[in-house]
Write a protein that holds these residues in place. Structure first.
Motif, PDB file in Angstrom:
ATOM      1  N   SER A  49       0.823  -1.201   0.000  1.00  0.00           N
ATOM      2  CA  SER A  49       0.000   0.000   0.000  1.00  0.00           C
ATOM      3  C   SER A  49       0.862   1.257   0.000  1.00  0.00           C
ATOM      4  CB  SER A  49      -0.922  -0.011   1.223  1.00  0.00           C
ATOM      5  OG  SER A  49      -1.775   1.107   1.222  1.00  0.00           O
ATOM      6  N   ALA A  50       1.966   1.240   0.741  1.00  0.00           N
ATOM      7  CA  ALA A  50       2.847   2.405   0.808  1.00  0.00           C
ATOM      8  C   ALA A  50       3.436   2.730  -0.558  1.00  0.00           C
ATOM      9  CB  ALA A  50       3.958   2.157   1.823  1.00  0.00           C
ATOM     10  N   VAL A  51       3.910   1.712  -1.259  1.00  0.00           N
ATOM     11  CA  VAL A  51       4.513   1.927  -2.577  1.00  0.00           C
ATOM     12  C   VAL A  51       3.485   2.505  -3.546  1.00  0.00           C
ATOM     13  CG1 VAL A  51       5.531   0.783  -4.567  1.00  0.00           C
ATOM     14  CG2 VAL A  51       6.271   0.156  -2.266  1.00  0.00           C
ATOM     15  N   LEU A  52       2.270   1.959  -3.528  1.00  0.00           N
ATOM     16  CA  LEU A  52       1.252   2.413  -4.477  1.00  0.00           C
ATOM     17  C   LEU A  52       0.693   3.781  -4.110  1.00  0.00           C
ATOM     18  CD1 LEU A  52      -0.464  -1.015  -5.076  1.00  0.00           C
ATOM     19  CD2 LEU A  52       0.863   0.314  -6.721  1.00  0.00           C
ATOM     20  N   ASN A  53       0.681   4.117  -2.824  1.00  0.00           N
ATOM     21  CA  ASN A  53       0.320   5.478  -2.437  1.00  0.00           C
ATOM     22  C   ASN A  53       1.301   6.478  -3.023  1.00  0.00           C
ATOM     23  OD1 ASN A  53      -2.004   6.139  -0.676  1.00  0.00           O
ATOM     24  ND2 ASN A  53      -1.204   4.522   0.618  1.00  0.00           N
ATOM     25  N   LEU A  54       2.586   6.115  -2.984  1.00  0.00           N
ATOM     26  CA  LEU A  54       3.617   6.990  -3.541  1.00  0.00           C
ATOM     27  C   LEU A  54       3.435   7.143  -5.047  1.00  0.00           C
ATOM     28  CD1 LEU A  54       6.235   8.595  -3.281  1.00  0.00           C
ATOM     29  CD2 LEU A  54       7.501   6.448  -3.443  1.00  0.00           C
ATOM     30  N   VAL A  55       3.172   6.044  -5.735  1.00  0.00           N
ATOM     31  CA  VAL A  55       2.959   6.118  -7.184  1.00  0.00           C
ATOM     32  C   VAL A  55       1.737   6.969  -7.508  1.00  0.00           C
ATOM     33  CG1 VAL A  55       2.403   4.761  -9.243  1.00  0.00           C
ATOM     34  CG2 VAL A  55       4.082   3.899  -7.601  1.00  0.00           C
ATOM     35  N   GLY A  56       0.646   6.767  -6.748  1.00  0.00           N
ATOM     36  CA  GLY A  56      -0.577   7.511  -7.014  1.00  0.00           C
ATOM     37  C   GLY A  56      -0.420   9.012  -6.862  1.00  0.00           C
ATOM     38  N   ALA A  57       0.514   9.433  -6.013  1.00  0.00           N
ATOM     39  CA  ALA A  57       0.720  10.862  -5.791  1.00  0.00           C
ATOM     40  C   ALA A  57       1.170  11.588  -7.056  1.00  0.00           C
ATOM     41  CB  ALA A  57       1.752  11.073  -4.679  1.00  0.00           C
ATOM     42  N   PHE A  58       1.735  10.865  -8.022  1.00  0.00           N
ATOM     43  CA  PHE A  58       2.254  11.489  -9.232  1.00  0.00           C
ATOM     44  C   PHE A  58       1.254  11.487 -10.389  1.00  0.00           C
ATOM     45  CE2 PHE A  58       5.987  10.344  -6.844  1.00  0.00           C
ATOM     46  CZ  PHE A  58       6.869  11.389  -7.080  1.00  0.00           C
ATOM     47  N   LEU A  59       0.086  10.884 -10.198  1.00  0.00           N
ATOM     48  CA  LEU A  59      -0.804  10.662 -11.331  1.00  0.00           C
ATOM     49  C   LEU A  59      -1.720  11.826 -11.649  1.00  0.00           C
ATOM     50  CD1 LEU A  59      -1.839   6.927 -10.806  1.00  0.00           C
ATOM     51  CD2 LEU A  59       0.035   7.880 -12.163  1.00  0.00           C
ATOM     52  N   SER A  60      -1.967  12.726 -10.688  1.00  0.00           N
ATOM     53  CA  SER A  60      -2.906  13.815 -10.932  1.00  0.00           C
ATOM     54  C   SER A  60      -2.639  14.938  -9.936  1.00  0.00           C
ATOM     55  CB  SER A  60      -4.352  13.308 -10.783  1.00  0.00           C
ATOM     56  OG  SER A  60      -5.274  14.374 -10.793  1.00  0.00           O
ATOM     57  N   VAL A  61      -3.049  16.159 -10.310  1.00  0.00           N
ATOM     58  CA  VAL A  61      -2.940  17.289  -9.373  1.00  0.00           C
ATOM     59  C   VAL A  61      -4.277  18.019  -9.231  1.00  0.00           C
ATOM     60  CG1 VAL A  61      -0.473  17.659  -9.769  1.00  0.00           C
ATOM     61  CG2 VAL A  61      -2.146  18.836 -11.229  1.00  0.00           C
ATOM     62  N   GLU A  62      -5.358  17.413  -9.708  1.00  0.00           N
ATOM     63  CA  GLU A  62      -6.649  18.098  -9.676  1.00  0.00           C
ATOM     64  C   GLU A  62      -7.113  18.366  -8.246  1.00  0.00           C
ATOM     65  OE1 GLU A  62      -8.265  19.421 -12.222  1.00  0.00           O
ATOM     66  OE2 GLU A  62      -6.539  18.823 -13.398  1.00  0.00           O
ATOM     67  N   VAL A  63      -6.963  17.384  -7.358  1.00  0.00           N
ATOM     68  CA  VAL A  63      -7.398  17.568  -5.974  1.00  0.00           C
ATOM     69  C   VAL A  63      -6.522  18.609  -5.279  1.00  0.00           C
ATOM     70  CG1 VAL A  63      -7.674  16.433  -3.733  1.00  0.00           C
ATOM     71  CG2 VAL A  63      -8.377  15.256  -5.825  1.00  0.00           C
ATOM     72  N   ALA A  64      -5.224  18.604  -5.569  1.00  0.00           N
ATOM     73  CA  ALA A  64      -4.326  19.597  -4.973  1.00  0.00           C
ATOM     74  C   ALA A  64      -4.751  21.010  -5.354  1.00  0.00           C
ATOM     75  CB  ALA A  64      -2.885  19.338  -5.421  1.00  0.00           C
ATOM     76  N   LYS A  65      -5.185  21.198  -6.590  1.00  0.00           N
ATOM     77  CA  LYS A  65      -5.627  22.517  -7.030  1.00  0.00           C
ATOM     78  C   LYS A  65      -6.939  22.919  -6.355  1.00  0.00           C
ATOM     79  CE  LYS A  65      -5.161  23.121 -11.553  1.00  0.00           C
ATOM     80  NZ  LYS A  65      -5.173  22.763 -12.997  1.00  0.00           N
ATOM     81  N   THR A  66      -7.782  21.927  -6.024  1.00  0.00           N
ATOM     82  CA  THR A  66      -9.011  22.219  -5.284  1.00  0.00           C
ATOM     83  C   THR A  66      -8.681  22.780  -3.908  1.00  0.00           C
ATOM     84  OG1 THR A  66     -10.286  20.513  -6.429  1.00  0.00           O
ATOM     85  CG2 THR A  66     -11.095  21.205  -4.277  1.00  0.00           C
ATOM     86  N   ILE A  67      -7.640  22.230  -3.267  1.00  0.00           N
ATOM     87  CA  ILE A  67      -7.260  22.695  -1.929  1.00  0.00           C
ATOM     88  C   ILE A  67      -6.594  24.061  -2.003  1.00  0.00           C
ATOM     89  CG2 ILE A  67      -5.897  22.167   0.130  1.00  0.00           C
ATOM     90  CD1 ILE A  67      -8.176  20.241  -0.339  1.00  0.00           C
ATOM     91  N   SER A  68      -5.600  24.198  -2.894  1.00  0.00           N
ATOM     92  CA  SER A  68      -4.790  25.426  -2.906  1.00  0.00           C
ATOM     93  C   SER A  68      -5.553  26.624  -3.449  1.00  0.00           C
ATOM     94  CB  SER A  68      -3.518  25.206  -3.739  1.00  0.00           C
ATOM     95  OG  SER A  68      -3.840  24.925  -5.088  1.00  0.00           O
ATOM     96  N   VAL A 266     -15.045   4.488  -7.072  1.00  0.00           N
ATOM     97  CA  VAL A 266     -15.565   5.788  -6.638  1.00  0.00           C
ATOM     98  C   VAL A 266     -14.425   6.779  -6.412  1.00  0.00           C
ATOM     99  CG1 VAL A 266     -16.798   6.986  -4.790  1.00  0.00           C
ATOM    100  CG2 VAL A 266     -17.649   4.798  -5.635  1.00  0.00           C
ATOM    101  N   ILE A 267     -13.334   6.347  -5.769  1.00  0.00           N
ATOM    102  CA  ILE A 267     -12.226   7.259  -5.464  1.00  0.00           C
ATOM    103  C   ILE A 267     -11.548   7.749  -6.745  1.00  0.00           C
ATOM    104  CG2 ILE A 267      -9.978   7.470  -4.342  1.00  0.00           C
ATOM    105  CD1 ILE A 267     -10.981   5.363  -2.307  1.00  0.00           C
ATOM    106  N   LEU A 268     -11.283   6.835  -7.675  1.00  0.00           N
ATOM    107  CA  LEU A 268     -10.613   7.226  -8.909  1.00  0.00           C
ATOM    108  C   LEU A 268     -11.466   8.179  -9.728  1.00  0.00           C
ATOM    109  CD1 LEU A 268      -8.989   3.825  -9.983  1.00  0.00           C
ATOM    110  CD2 LEU A 268      -7.789   5.920  -9.307  1.00  0.00           C
ATOM    111  N   ALA A 269     -12.774   7.921  -9.787  1.00  0.00           N
ATOM    112  CA  ALA A 269     -13.658   8.819 -10.524  1.00  0.00           C
ATOM    113  C   ALA A 269     -13.668  10.210  -9.894  1.00  0.00           C
ATOM    114  CB  ALA A 269     -15.075   8.243 -10.563  1.00  0.00           C
ATOM    115  N   SER A 270     -13.682  10.273  -8.574  1.00  0.00           N
ATOM    116  CA  SER A 270     -13.701  11.560  -7.875  1.00  0.00           C
ATOM    117  C   SER A 270     -12.390  12.315  -8.051  1.00  0.00           C
ATOM    118  CB  SER A 270     -13.986  11.346  -6.384  1.00  0.00           C
ATOM    119  OG  SER A 270     -15.252  10.735  -6.200  1.00  0.00           O
ATOM    120  N   SER A 271     -11.266  11.588  -8.027  1.00  0.00           N
ATOM    121  CA  SER A 271      -9.972  12.237  -8.236  1.00  0.00           C
ATOM    122  C   SER A 271      -9.890  12.847  -9.626  1.00  0.00           C
ATOM    123  CB  SER A 271      -8.837  11.230  -8.036  1.00  0.00           C
ATOM    124  OG  SER A 271      -8.803  10.763  -6.711  1.00  0.00           O
ATOM    125  N   HIS A 272     -10.470  12.156 -10.594  1.00  0.00           N
ATOM    126  CA  HIS A 272     -10.404  12.630 -11.977  1.00  0.00           C
ATOM    127  C   HIS A 272     -11.117  13.968 -12.146  1.00  0.00           C
ATOM    128  CE1 HIS A 272     -10.188  12.487 -16.334  1.00  0.00           C
ATOM    129  NE2 HIS A 272     -11.501  12.640 -16.398  1.00  0.00           N
TER     130      HIS A 272
END
Length: 426
Positions: A49-68, A266-272
């Motif tokens: 899970s740790a490795v894949l969490n790290l990989v997932g962090a590089f796949l999109s920045v849409e949620v980060a832009k929602t926060i910032s 559900v999570i992947l669709a929401s991240s997109h």
């Protein structure tokens, strides 16, 4: 552009500490059902899970832009100390709910902290109400419901397709399916939760004039946030894994596969689309849906009720703590120092309390934490027997075998028969 000041550096470090707590708080989202059914060992599961969490962090920045640039108005006069106070509120709520073993939302703790600190320091004008409603509150209500309904349907379909086959015949396939679906949830978790910390750090950089407004997170921010959440994930939030895997309902491999697949979708669709939803609420809804979807399984609604209460309290509780921290932080360097010292002392006290009854990979699957059977549960079991060929899970069996070198114990849900009792004593 200005250089990173000491205060912005403190905010960045605090944001990464929050990201670390997010990792061990939400490990249960991806791996609780896989661990509870034995598809993967606890240590292997959290490492994957740790490795894949790290990989997932590089796949999109849409949620980060929602926060910032979404829920908080960058141009409203937000200062780094406000963000610092918001992070303190989120961290403390994360640790309190972790101590209680409640899978509350780290995301909503962060939102509540930022909103509370902003309202106290800047006023309501610093908060984008429309963005909070559309991208936080509506997903908070809809996502777990959608995940739960989808998992009910998936669980029933899974058992229907496997009808007439023994559990031994299907065990290998479900084990592979659980591992694959758990990997997908971990990847999805990285695309959503890791980015929330990226968004906070980017917001701090914008308020300090280090980057321009509406900028994407710099690469070093993405890397550091991904590493922090991965490290927290690897250490494992064993208390919450126990609740998610054993405390809500008794998960069998087909249910685990259905729950993880529904949650990941559900999570992947929401991240997109940039919805900063709570992965905790999505996965919890999916686990409850898996319980409802299997005949003979009973959801422990008192545990579920405590979880929902924690969900409701998260935004205001984190906001109140962050608001108090913001009042102190607004007093200058002495106030910021006081907030930091009080936060460290509170975190140390929570950690000391957790050591009284430690939970780790060696006892995470103990089932003696369940609520006793009440009249409603007994009635449901009597009219809804488990499907043919399905093995009873540990809490449904008469007694639990003794661990090596330990004393045997039975679950509080069923009194062992005399024969079972005699076998235990032997």
């Amino acid at each position: 552009m200005e250089h990173i000041t000491l205060l912005i550096g403190i905010v960045i470090v605090t944001a990464l500490v929050f990201d670390f707590t997010n990792g061990f708080h939400d490990t249960a989202n991806a791996m609780a059902t896989t661990i509870s059914t034995g598809a993967l060992g606890p240590r292997v599961a959290v490492a994957m899970s740790a490795v894949l969490n790290l990989v997932g962090a590089f796949l999109s920045v849409e949620v980060a832009k929602t926060i910032s640039g979404g829920i908080i108005d960058e141009d409203s006069g937000i200062r780094p100390e406000v963000i610092f106070a918001g992070l303190v509120g989120a961290i403390l709520w994360n640790l309190v709910t972790w101590l209680a073993g409640l899978p509350s939302s780290s995301s909503h703790a962060l939102f509540g902290g930022l909103i509370g600190a902003t309202v106290v320091s800047v006023g309501l004008d610093g908060v984008n109400g429309d963005a909070i409603v559309m991208k936080v509150l509506i997903p908070a209500v809809a996502a777990p419901v959608v995940a739960g309904i989808a998992t009910v349907a998936a669980t029933r379909l899974t058992y229907r397709l496997g009808r007439g086959r023994s559990s031994e015949d299907t065990a290998k396939g479900y084990r592979a399916g659980q591992i694959a679906s758990a990997a997908l949830v971990s990847l999805a978790h990285g695309t959503n939760d890791a980015q929330k910390t990226m968004g906070v750090i980017t917001l701090a950089l914008v308020t300090g004039g280090v980057v321009a407004p509406d900028s994407d997170p710099p690469l070093w921010v993405i890397v550091s946030a991904g590493l922090a959440i991965a490290l927290g994930t690897y250490l494992g939030g064993w208390r919450i894994i126990r609740t998610m895997g054993k405390g809500i309902t008794d998960i069998q491999p087909p249910q685990g596969f259905a729950a993880q697949t529904g949650a990941a979708t559900v999570i992947l669709a929401s991240s997109h689309i940039g919805f900063a939803l709570s992965t905790t609420q999505v996965c919890s809804g999916a686990v409850m849906g898996a319980g409802v979807g299997r005949k003979g399984a009973v959801v422990r609604w008192s545990t579920a009720g405590r979880m929902v209460l924690a969900w409701v309290l998260t935004l205001p509780a984190a906001g109140l703590v962050a608001g108090g921290a913001a009042l102190l932080a607004d007093q200058g360097n002495a106030g910021i120092t006081a907030v930091a010292v009080l936060a460290v002392l509170a975190c140390g006290a929570i950690w000391a309390l957790s050591r009284r009854k430690p939970v780790d990979h060696t006892n995470v699957n103990e089932v003696g934490v369940h609520e006793p059977v009440g009249a409603v549960t007994a009635a449901l079991r009597s009219v809804a027997p488990p499907p043919a060929g399905a093995k009873p899970s540990a809490p449904e069996s008469a007694a639990k075998t003794a661990p090596q070198g330990g004393v045997a114990e039975h679950t509080p849900e069923q009194t062992p028969t005399p024969a079972a009792a005699s076998s235990i004593t032997r």
